[in-house]
Write a protein that holds these residues in place. Structure first.
Motif, PDB file in Angstrom:
ATOM      1  N   GLU A   6       0.839  -1.204   0.000  1.00 22.26           N
ATOM      2  CA  GLU A   6       0.000   0.000   0.000  1.00 22.26           C
ATOM      3  C   GLU A   6       0.878   1.259   0.000  1.00 22.26           C
ATOM      4  OE1 GLU A   6      -3.015   2.210   3.067  1.00 22.26           O
ATOM      5  OE2 GLU A   6      -3.036   0.031   3.028  1.00 22.26           O
ATOM      6  N   PRO A   7       0.755   2.086  -1.063  1.00 22.03           N
ATOM      7  CA  PRO A   7       1.571   3.307  -1.102  1.00 22.03           C
ATOM      8  C   PRO A   7       1.148   4.292  -0.018  1.00 22.03           C
ATOM      9  CG  PRO A   7       0.423   2.919  -3.198  1.00 22.03           C
ATOM     10  CD  PRO A   7      -0.096   1.937  -2.207  1.00 22.03           C
ATOM     11  N   PRO A   8       2.068   5.144   0.422  1.00 24.99           N
ATOM     12  CA  PRO A   8       1.706   6.154   1.418  1.00 24.99           C
ATOM     13  C   PRO A   8       0.724   7.166   0.832  1.00 24.99           C
ATOM     14  CG  PRO A   8       3.972   6.441   0.668  1.00 24.99           C
ATOM     15  CD  PRO A   8       3.459   5.183   0.044  1.00 24.99           C
ATOM     16  N   PRO A  10       0.581  10.462   0.470  1.00 25.14           N
ATOM     17  CA  PRO A  10       0.999  11.457  -0.521  1.00 25.14           C
ATOM     18  C   PRO A  10       1.185  10.861  -1.920  1.00 25.14           C
ATOM     19  CG  PRO A  10       2.251  11.743   1.498  1.00 25.14           C
ATOM     20  CD  PRO A  10       1.481  10.457   1.635  1.00 25.14           C
ATOM     21  N   ALA A  11       1.686   9.638  -1.994  1.00 22.40           N
ATOM     22  CA  ALA A  11       1.851   8.985  -3.300  1.00 22.40           C
ATOM     23  C   ALA A  11       0.491   8.707  -3.927  1.00 22.40           C
ATOM     24  CB  ALA A  11       2.650   7.692  -3.161  1.00 22.40           C
ATOM     25  N   LEU A  12      -0.467   8.282  -3.115  1.00 21.92           N
ATOM     26  CA  LEU A  12      -1.815   8.049  -3.628  1.00 21.92           C
ATOM     27  C   LEU A  12      -2.443   9.347  -4.136  1.00 21.92           C
ATOM     28  CD1 LEU A  12      -3.225   5.544  -0.996  1.00 21.92           C
ATOM     29  CD2 LEU A  12      -2.575   5.061  -3.362  1.00 21.92           C
ATOM     30  N   ALA A  14      -0.832  11.940  -5.291  1.00 24.43           N
ATOM     31  CA  ALA A  14      -0.150  12.287  -6.543  1.00 24.43           C
ATOM     32  C   ALA A  14      -0.673  11.443  -7.694  1.00 24.43           C
ATOM     33  CB  ALA A  14       1.360  12.114  -6.385  1.00 24.43           C
ATOM     34  N   MET A  15      -0.844  10.149  -7.461  1.00 24.96           N
ATOM     35  CA  MET A  15      -1.374   9.285  -8.521  1.00 24.96           C
ATOM     36  C   MET A  15      -2.787   9.691  -8.907  1.00 24.96           C
ATOM     37  SD  MET A  15       0.123   5.468  -7.816  1.00 24.96           S
ATOM     38  CE  MET A  15      -0.059   5.388  -6.042  1.00 24.96           C
ATOM     39  N   GLU A  16      -3.580  10.069  -7.932  1.00 23.55           N
ATOM     40  CA  GLU A  16      -4.949  10.514  -8.200  1.00 23.55           C
ATOM     41  C   GLU A  16      -4.950  11.790  -9.046  1.00 23.55           C
ATOM     42  OE1 GLU A  16      -9.146  10.477  -7.883  1.00 23.55           O
ATOM     43  OE2 GLU A  16      -7.759   8.977  -7.097  1.00 23.55           O
ATOM     44  N   LEU A  82       8.923  17.431 -10.536  1.00 22.19           N
ATOM     45  CA  LEU A  82       8.065  16.396 -11.109  1.00 22.19           C
ATOM     46  C   LEU A  82       8.517  16.067 -12.526  1.00 22.19           C
ATOM     47  CD1 LEU A  82       5.580  14.554 -11.153  1.00 22.19           C
ATOM     48  CD2 LEU A  82       4.238  16.559 -11.856  1.00 22.19           C
ATOM     49  N   ALA A  85      11.480  13.947 -12.311  1.00 13.63           N
ATOM     50  CA  ALA A  85      11.119  12.601 -11.869  1.00 13.63           C
ATOM     51  C   ALA A  85      10.477  11.800 -13.001  1.00 13.63           C
ATOM     52  CB  ALA A  85      10.173  12.676 -10.671  1.00 13.63           C
TER      53      ALA A  85
END
Length: 109
Positions: A6-8, A10-12, A14-16, A82, A85
Motif C-alpha cells: 500500500e503506497p503512502p 501522498p503517493a496516492l 499524486a497518482m490521483e 516532477l 522525476a
C-alpha cells in the motif's frame, strides 16, 4: 499498520491528481519553459479550452504550476522536480512507445 504494497497517502494523492487526463501533458508542455494559455492550448491538441482551464486551476492549487503576472503559466519548483522525476518514464516510453501507441489505439477503437 499499512501493508507493504500500500503506497503512502501522498503517493496516492499524486497518482490521483496526475492520473487525470491531460495533467502530465501540461507538465510535459511546460517543462521547457513558460507558455501563455493560448499557446499551451494549441500544443495540447484536442484538449478543450474549458478542460485545460480546469486542469490549470487544479495544477495551480496543487502548487505544480504558477500563473505569472504576464498571464503565462510556468512550472514551480515542485513542477520542475516532477518533470525531472518523469524523465525516466518519458525515456522508457520513447523506447517502448510503439507498443503503447498500439495498445492505446486498440483500446480507444
Amino acid at each position: 499498520m499499512r501493508s507493504a504494497s500500500e503506497p503512502p497517502a501522498p503517493a496516492l494523492a499524486a497518482m490521483e491528481l496526475f492520473g487525470q487526463r491531460w495533467m502530465l501533458r501540461v507538465v510535459w508542455e511546460l517543462e521547457p519553459g513558460p507558455l501563455g494559455f493560448l499557446e499551451l492550448r494549441r500544443r495540447m491538441g484536442n484538449c478543450s479550452s474549458s478542460m485545460l482551464s480546469v486542469r490549470m486551476q487544479r495544477l495551480t492549487e496543487a502548487g505544480v504550476v504558477v500563473k505569472k503576472a504576464d498571464k503565462s503559466y510556468e512550472l514551480t519548483t515542485a513542477g520542475k522536480e516532477l518533470g525531472m522525476a518523469l524523465k525516466p518514464l518519458w525515456q522508457w516510453a520513447g523506447h517502448w512507445g510503439a507498443n503503447l501507441e498500439r495498445t492505446v489505439t486498440d483500446h480507444d477503437a
